[in-house]
Design a protein around this motif. Structure first.
Motif, PDB file in Angstrom:
ATOM      1  N   GLN A  19       0.847  -1.187   0.000  1.00 27.17           N
ATOM      2  CA  GLN A  19       0.000   0.000   0.000  1.00 27.17           C
ATOM      3  C   GLN A  19       0.883   1.237   0.000  1.00 27.17           C
ATOM      4  OE1 GLN A  19      -2.607  -0.506   3.363  1.00 27.17           O
ATOM      5  NE2 GLN A  19      -4.004  -1.780   2.211  1.00 27.17           N
ATOM      6  N   GLY A  20       0.553   2.168  -0.840  1.00 30.73           N
ATOM      7  CA  GLY A  20       1.337   3.396  -0.945  1.00 30.73           C
ATOM      8  C   GLY A  20       2.344   3.314  -2.071  1.00 30.73           C
ATOM      9  N   GLU A  21       2.740   4.472  -2.551  1.00 31.68           N
ATOM     10  CA  GLU A  21       3.634   4.548  -3.712  1.00 31.68           C
ATOM     11  C   GLU A  21       5.040   4.031  -3.425  1.00 31.68           C
ATOM     12  OE1 GLU A  21       5.142   5.138  -7.420  1.00 31.68           O
ATOM     13  OE2 GLU A  21       3.044   5.136  -6.809  1.00 31.68           O
ATOM     14  N   ALA A  22       5.631   4.395  -2.286  1.00 28.75           N
ATOM     15  CA  ALA A  22       7.025   4.024  -2.004  1.00 28.75           C
ATOM     16  C   ALA A  22       7.239   2.510  -1.955  1.00 28.75           C
ATOM     17  CB  ALA A  22       7.505   4.691  -0.727  1.00 28.75           C
ATOM     18  N   PRO A  23       6.451   1.742  -1.194  1.00 31.06           N
ATOM     19  CA  PRO A  23       6.672   0.290  -1.176  1.00 31.06           C
ATOM     20  C   PRO A  23       6.450  -0.356  -2.539  1.00 31.06           C
ATOM     21  CG  PRO A  23       5.268   0.946   0.654  1.00 31.06           C
ATOM     22  CD  PRO A  23       5.423   2.142  -0.235  1.00 31.06           C
ATOM     23  N   ARG A  24       5.441   0.130  -3.272  1.00 29.16           N
ATOM     24  CA  ARG A  24       5.158  -0.421  -4.596  1.00 29.16           C
ATOM     25  C   ARG A  24       6.338  -0.167  -5.528  1.00 29.16           C
ATOM     26  NH1 ARG A  24       0.170   1.592  -4.560  1.00 29.16           N
ATOM     27  NH2 ARG A  24       0.741   3.375  -5.817  1.00 29.16           N
ATOM     28  N   ARG A  25       6.844   1.046  -5.533  1.00 27.17           N
ATOM     29  CA  ARG A  25       7.954   1.412  -6.411  1.00 27.17           C
ATOM     30  C   ARG A  25       9.205   0.608  -6.059  1.00 27.17           C
ATOM     31  NH1 ARG A  25       7.731   2.125 -10.837  1.00 27.17           N
ATOM     32  NH2 ARG A  25       5.879   3.314 -10.421  1.00 27.17           N
ATOM     33  N   GLU A  26       9.466   0.451  -4.768  1.00 25.30           N
ATOM     34  CA  GLU A  26      10.636  -0.313  -4.336  1.00 25.30           C
ATOM     35  C   GLU A  26      10.575  -1.752  -4.838  1.00 25.30           C
ATOM     36  OE1 GLU A  26      12.565  -1.844  -0.156  1.00 25.30           O
ATOM     37  OE2 GLU A  26      11.506   0.063  -0.157  1.00 25.30           O
ATOM     38  N   LEU A  27       9.400  -2.381  -4.731  1.00 18.91           N
ATOM     39  CA  LEU A  27       9.254  -3.753  -5.211  1.00 18.91           C
ATOM     40  C   LEU A  27       9.431  -3.811  -6.726  1.00 18.91           C
ATOM     41  CD1 LEU A  27       8.566  -6.754  -4.823  1.00 18.91           C
ATOM     42  CD2 LEU A  27       6.172  -6.105  -5.165  1.00 18.91           C
ATOM     43  N   LEU A  28       8.750  -2.938  -7.456  1.00 23.02           N
ATOM     44  CA  LEU A  28       8.855  -2.966  -8.912  1.00 23.02           C
ATOM     45  C   LEU A  28      10.286  -2.741  -9.366  1.00 23.02           C
ATOM     46  CD1 LEU A  28       5.600  -1.033  -9.850  1.00 23.02           C
ATOM     47  CD2 LEU A  28       6.030  -3.483 -10.091  1.00 23.02           C
ATOM     48  N   ASP A  29      10.984  -1.815  -8.716  1.00 19.68           N
ATOM     49  CA  ASP A  29      12.381  -1.551  -9.074  1.00 19.68           C
ATOM     50  C   ASP A  29      13.265  -2.765  -8.804  1.00 19.68           C
ATOM     51  OD1 ASP A  29      11.670   0.974  -9.869  1.00 19.68           O
ATOM     52  OD2 ASP A  29      12.479   1.980  -8.094  1.00 19.68           O
ATOM     53  N   SER A  30      13.045  -3.428  -7.667  1.00 21.26           N
ATOM     54  CA  SER A  30      13.883  -4.586  -7.336  1.00 21.26           C
ATOM     55  C   SER A  30      13.621  -5.754  -8.286  1.00 21.26           C
ATOM     56  CB  SER A  30      13.673  -5.015  -5.885  1.00 21.26           C
ATOM     57  OG  SER A  30      12.409  -5.614  -5.709  1.00 21.26           O
ATOM     58  N   ALA A  72      12.799  -5.502 -11.380  1.00 20.72           N
ATOM     59  CA  ALA A  72      13.244  -5.142 -12.719  1.00 20.72           C
ATOM     60  C   ALA A  72      14.759  -5.024 -12.845  1.00 20.72           C
ATOM     61  CB  ALA A  72      12.595  -3.819 -13.124  1.00 20.72           C
ATOM     62  N   ARG A  73      15.494  -5.245 -11.772  1.00 22.66           N
ATOM     63  CA  ARG A  73      16.955  -5.071 -11.827  1.00 22.66           C
ATOM     64  C   ARG A  73      17.597  -6.129 -12.711  1.00 22.66           C
ATOM     65  NH1 ARG A  73      19.911  -3.777  -6.407  1.00 22.66           N
ATOM     66  NH2 ARG A  73      21.534  -4.140  -7.932  1.00 22.66           N
ATOM     67  N   PRO A  74      18.204  -5.701 -13.815  1.00 19.66           N
ATOM     68  CA  PRO A  74      18.807  -6.668 -14.734  1.00 19.66           C
ATOM     69  C   PRO A  74      20.092  -7.295 -14.192  1.00 19.66           C
ATOM     70  CG  PRO A  74      19.210  -4.441 -15.490  1.00 19.66           C
ATOM     71  CD  PRO A  74      18.290  -4.336 -14.290  1.00 19.66           C
ATOM     72  N   ASP A  75      20.688  -6.699 -13.156  1.00 17.82           N
ATOM     73  CA  ASP A  75      21.936  -7.249 -12.635  1.00 17.82           C
ATOM     74  C   ASP A  75      21.704  -8.409 -11.670  1.00 17.82           C
ATOM     75  OD1 ASP A  75      20.789  -5.354 -10.884  1.00 17.82           O
ATOM     76  OD2 ASP A  75      22.676  -5.128  -9.804  1.00 17.82           O
ATOM     77  N   ALA A 127      16.620 -14.592  -8.217  1.00 24.26           N
ATOM     78  CA  ALA A 127      16.696 -13.662  -7.087  1.00 24.26           C
ATOM     79  C   ALA A 127      15.607 -12.598  -7.144  1.00 24.26           C
ATOM     80  CB  ALA A 127      18.067 -12.992  -7.046  1.00 24.26           C
ATOM     81  N   ARG A 128      14.910 -12.501  -8.264  1.00 26.08           N
ATOM     82  CA  ARG A 128      13.904 -11.451  -8.422  1.00 26.08           C
ATOM     83  C   ARG A 128      12.528 -11.955  -8.015  1.00 26.08           C
ATOM     84  NH1 ARG A 128      14.831  -9.767 -14.360  1.00 26.08           N
ATOM     85  NH2 ARG A 128      16.144 -11.576 -14.473  1.00 26.08           N
TER      86      ARG A 128
END
Length: 85
Positions: free
Chosen positions: A52-63, A65-68, A73-74
């Protein structure tokens, strides 16, 4: 693709970049208590309170999507919320 998702016995939720449920199959209803049509366009935080909320959602989506990171692990695990009837 649609037929494959609908044929799956496991619940499938596809979420867009804004964290809204874009597609789900019939297996979500026994698991979460919501018919698929009722979930479309709703925030994923409805089912996964940790998002819930923008910050947790963005953190999950960013993690995710990490190509490295290797594919294995994703992923993440979190508690879900079901609607009781």
């Amino acid at each position: 693709f649609e037929a494959m998702v609908e044929a799956m016995v496991d619940a499938v939720l596809l979420v867009d970049a804004e964290g809204l449920i874009a597609r789900c199959n019939a297996a979500v209803e026994p698991l979460f208590g919501y018919p698929p049509a009722e979930l479309l366009g709703r925030p994923i935080g409805l089912l996964l309170p940790a998002l819930q909320g923008e910050a947790p959602r963005r953190e999950l989506l960013d993690s995710l999507a990490r190509p490295d990171q290797p594919h294995e692990a994703r992923h993440c695990e979190m508690a879900a919320h079901a609607r009781y009837r």
